[in-house]
Design a protein around this motif. Structure first.
Motif, short mmCIF file in Angstrom:
data_model
loop_
_atom_site.label_atom_id
_atom_site.label_comp_id
_atom_site.label_asym_id
_atom_site.label_seq_id
_atom_site.Cartn_x
_atom_site.Cartn_y
_atom_site.Cartn_z
N GLU A 270 -12.06 -5.19 -6.72
CA GLU A 270 -12.29 -3.86 -7.10
C GLU A 270 -10.83 -3.67 -5.45
O GLU A 270 -11.46 -3.56 -4.76
N LEU A 271 -9.86 -3.21 -6.28
CA LEU A 271 -8.73 -3.44 -5.30
C LEU A 271 -8.65 -1.64 -5.11
O LEU A 271 -8.48 -1.02 -5.47
N HIS A 272 -8.38 -1.36 -3.52
CA HIS A 272 -7.33 -0.20 -2.75
C HIS A 272 -6.65 -0.95 -2.12
O HIS A 272 -6.56 -2.26 -2.05
N PHE A 273 -5.37 0.29 -2.29
CA PHE A 273 -4.03 -0.30 -1.04
C PHE A 273 -3.76 0.85 -0.48
O PHE A 273 -4.37 2.59 -0.36
N TYR B 160 -5.29 4.81 -3.94
CA TYR B 160 -4.41 4.37 -2.42
C TYR B 160 -4.62 5.50 -1.12
O TYR B 160 -5.53 6.65 -1.82
N SER B 161 -4.45 5.30 -0.46
CA SER B 161 -5.01 5.95 0.60
C SER B 161 -3.85 5.96 1.73
O SER B 161 -3.45 4.84 2.32
N GLN B 162 -3.53 7.35 2.53
CA GLN B 162 -2.82 6.88 3.62
C GLN B 162 -3.07 7.14 4.62
O GLN B 162 -3.76 7.58 5.05
N ILE B 163 -3.12 5.74 5.78
CA ILE B 163 -3.33 5.74 7.02
C ILE B 163 -2.94 6.00 8.52
O ILE B 163 -1.29 6.21 8.51
N GLN B 164 -3.48 6.40 9.65
CA GLN B 164 -2.81 6.88 10.44
C GLN B 164 -2.47 5.85 10.88
O GLN B 164 -3.13 5.01 11.34
N LEU B 165 -1.06 4.93 12.19
CA LEU B 165 -1.06 4.20 12.96
C LEU B 165 -1.39 5.36 14.66
O LEU B 165 -2.16 6.44 14.80
N ASN B 166 -2.26 3.97 15.29
CA ASN B 166 -2.78 4.60 16.43
C ASN B 166 -4.13 5.52 16.61
O ASN B 166 -4.19 6.29 17.18
N SER B 167 -4.91 5.57 15.70
CA SER B 167 -5.96 6.48 15.40
C SER B 167 -6.84 6.08 15.11
O SER B 167 -7.47 4.83 14.89
N ASP B 168 -8.31 6.05 15.51
CA ASP B 168 -9.85 5.97 15.15
C ASP B 168 -10.17 6.02 13.92
O ASP B 168 -10.75 5.74 13.37
N SER B 169 -9.39 6.88 12.98
CA SER B 169 -9.57 7.22 11.42
C SER B 169 -9.50 6.45 10.87
O SER B 169 -10.35 5.88 10.14
N PHE B 170 -8.52 5.47 11.22
CA PHE B 170 -8.34 3.80 10.29
C PHE B 170 -9.99 2.78 10.02
O PHE B 170 -10.38 3.01 9.92
N ASN B 171 -10.24 3.05 11.80
CA ASN B 171 -11.86 2.33 11.85
C ASN B 171 -12.81 3.06 10.95
O ASN B 171 -13.58 2.63 10.88
N ALA C 12 2.86 5.38 4.56
CA ALA C 12 3.50 6.21 3.98
C ALA C 12 2.65 7.49 3.24
O ALA C 12 1.59 6.74 2.92
N LYS C 13 3.36 8.40 2.17
CA LYS C 13 2.48 9.23 1.72
C LYS C 13 2.63 8.67 0.35
O LYS C 13 2.97 7.47 -0.16
N ALA C 14 1.83 9.27 -0.03
CA ALA C 14 1.15 8.89 -1.82
C ALA C 14 2.07 7.70 -2.59
O ALA C 14 3.57 8.53 -2.71
N PRO C 15 1.93 7.37 -3.29
CA PRO C 15 3.33 6.61 -3.58
C PRO C 15 3.79 7.28 -5.34
O PRO C 15 2.76 7.67 -5.75
N ALA C 16 4.67 7.36 -5.23
CA ALA C 16 5.54 7.90 -6.56
C ALA C 16 5.36 6.61 -7.81
O ALA C 16 6.13 6.88 -8.97
N ASP C 17 6.03 4.98 -7.32
CA ASP C 17 5.63 4.27 -8.17
C ASP C 17 4.44 3.82 -8.72
O ASP C 17 3.40 4.15 -8.29
N ASP C 18 4.93 3.35 -9.93
CA ASP C 18 3.91 3.32 -11.06
C ASP C 18 3.34 1.99 -10.54
O ASP C 18 2.62 1.64 -11.83
N LEU C 19 3.38 1.22 -10.13
CA LEU C 19 2.46 -0.36 -10.06
C LEU C 19 1.21 0.11 -9.46
O LEU C 19 0.24 -0.51 -9.96
N LEU C 20 1.12 1.02 -8.58
CA LEU C 20 -0.45 1.34 -8.46
C LEU C 20 -1.20 2.06 -9.41
O LEU C 20 -1.90 1.99 -10.04
N GLY D 42 -0.30 -2.17 3.44
CA GLY D 42 1.02 -2.41 3.17
C GLY D 42 1.67 -1.85 3.98
O GLY D 42 1.12 -1.22 5.00
N HIS D 43 2.34 -2.94 3.82
CA HIS D 43 3.53 -2.91 5.64
C HIS D 43 4.80 -0.93 4.95
O HIS D 43 5.38 -0.73 5.78
N GLY D 44 4.49 -1.02 3.88
CA GLY D 44 5.26 0.46 3.25
C GLY D 44 4.52 0.71 1.10
O GLY D 44 3.64 -0.19 1.27
N ILE D 45 5.19 1.58 0.66
CA ILE D 45 4.89 1.25 -0.67
C ILE D 45 4.94 0.17 -1.40
O ILE D 45 6.84 -0.68 -0.78
#
Length: 403
Positions: free
Chosen positions: A36-39, A58-69, A43-51, A8-11
């Motif tokens: 099987e869907l993952h998002f 839901y997983s929070q990922i980092q920019l510029n980090s090989d943790s995403f890989n 952004a921090k974990a969503p409060a939005d009820d959609l997910l 996502g671009h955000g939540i």
């Protein structure tokens, strides 16, 4: 079960916005296909009820980090969806390295560069000279295995003007379930007033509200006692200053149940002067039983303006005011307007008619990804040369952060 990861671009935005509705639709589409869907997003974990309601991890990922890989390699999705081109720029090269067999899909939402060009030039035609924004967005489309395009006019722009192969584009508009009959909706005599709906995060909406404030004295003069209701989120102080109860121009801002409000009003006014994609407010209005008065930009991708003269105004000063008044005061025209709107939705934007074929297309692309790559030589060239600056800048930041 095949796995799909949406980056996502955000939540996900509230479903009262066009982007929120489209993301919810995309999620429902994959769920209907038994994926099987993952998002994930930064952004921090969503409060939005959609997910949460749909029980989507839901997983929070980092920019510029090989943790995403490491994250995506462990997940091993068969399909990865990038929520708009900015996300594709950040993560597509990492996806390609960690999961080379995954089908990479770009969710464009609408063509940002086309909307921006129309805003700055007041010219509805596609730009002949590409801005940096256009170059970035087109490059993301060429790089992706498949791009979801909201409107047919934008698909035609991409194929005819910018030579994007049709094989890497999929027309996926808003799709509606259970379109009501107009006789099921609130009657003419039980409705009153005009309305507008739109988030102020969207520049075309801000311009439209300002335009309505200018037009309202002309409209209200012809319809004494009627009021103009403006609903939406993130309204600025400038827009709030347009609130003038004595003149019948009411800027409400955010409301929880906008559909309930639409069911109370008679005509939605959408004097949109620029924009791209499909205008969600028109769908919501017709589905709630409102008539619609708009512009050629507003109806683009939904219907043909020249065939809808009773709802589409070329001139904001005269035609728009006249159509607003006649659709409000003449029940026959009001009913014809919403009848045509519901017919357009039923014919071109039906979930029941379109969703199965879209799922078949996605399945086919995921299974036969390698067959489509030779049809997109520009994409191959871009992968050979492009994103290198973004990739190595990201790696530099990553290394710098570690030290």
């Amino acid at each position: 079960m095949k796995k799909v990861l949406i980056i996502g671009h955000g939540i996900p935005e509230p479903r009262s916005t066009g982007a929120g509705v489209y993301m919810a639709q995309l999620i429902d589409l994959f769920l209907q296909g038994n994926y099987e869907l993952h998002f994930c997003s930064t952004a921090k974990a969503p409060a939005d009820d959609l997910l949460i309601v749909k029980n989507i991890p839901y997983s929070q990922i980092q920019l510029n980090s090989d943790s995403f890989n490491a994250f995506i390699k462990a997940l091993d999705p068969q399909i990865v969806v990038f929520d708009r081109f900015m996300t594709e720029e950040q993560y597509s090269w990492r996806v390609r390295e960690a999961c080379p067999d995954a089908l990479r899909i770009l969710d464009t939402e609408d063509l940002h560069f086309l909307r921006d060009h129309r805003r700055t030039s007041n010219d509805p035609k596609p730009p002949a000279t590409l801005s940096d924004l256009a170059k970035r967005e087109l490059a993301a489309i060429f790089r992706s295995d498949l791009s979801l395009i909201l409107s047919k006019p934008e698909l035609e722009v991409l194929t005819s003007i910018y030579q994007v192969p049709e094989s890497v584009l999929l027309h996926l508009p808003f799709l509606e379930k259970n379109v009501p009959q107009r006789t099921e909706l609130t009657a003419y005599e039980d409705r009153k007033d005009f309305c507008f709906v739109g988030t102020a995060k969207h520049k075309p909406n801000v311009a439209a509200v300002k335009q309505l404030a200018k037009l309202w004295p002309l409209i209200s003069k012809e319809v004494p006692g009627a009021k103009m209701h403006v609903y939406g989120s993130y309204f600025t102080e400038e827009l709030k200053q347009l609130h003038k109860p004595s003149a019948g121009f009411l800027v409400h801002g955010f409301v929880e149940e906008v559909q309930t409000k639409l069911q109370q009003h008679r005509v939605l006014l959408a004097p949109l002067q620029f924009g791209a994609g499909l205008k969600r407010k028109l769908f919501d209005a017709w589905l709630s039983g409102c008539a619609v008065v708009t512009t050629p930009i507003g109806i683009e991708g939904i219907g043909e303006a020249h065939k809808l003269p009773f709802m589409v105004a070329d001139d904001l000063e005269t035609d728009f005011v006249n159509l607003a008044v006649t659709n409000y005061t003449q029940e026959y025209q009001w009913d014809q307007n919403r009848q045509e709107g519901l017919a357009l939705i039923s014919e071109h934007f039906s979930w029941e008619k379109r969703a199965p074929s879209v799922l078949e297309t996605l399945k086919s692309y995921a299974l036969n990804k390698e067959e489509f790559s030779p049809q997109n030589p520009v994409g191959q060239m871009l992968w050979h040369h492009s994103l290198q600056s973004s990739k190595y800048l990201s790696k530099w930041i990553e290394a710098k952060n570690k030290t």
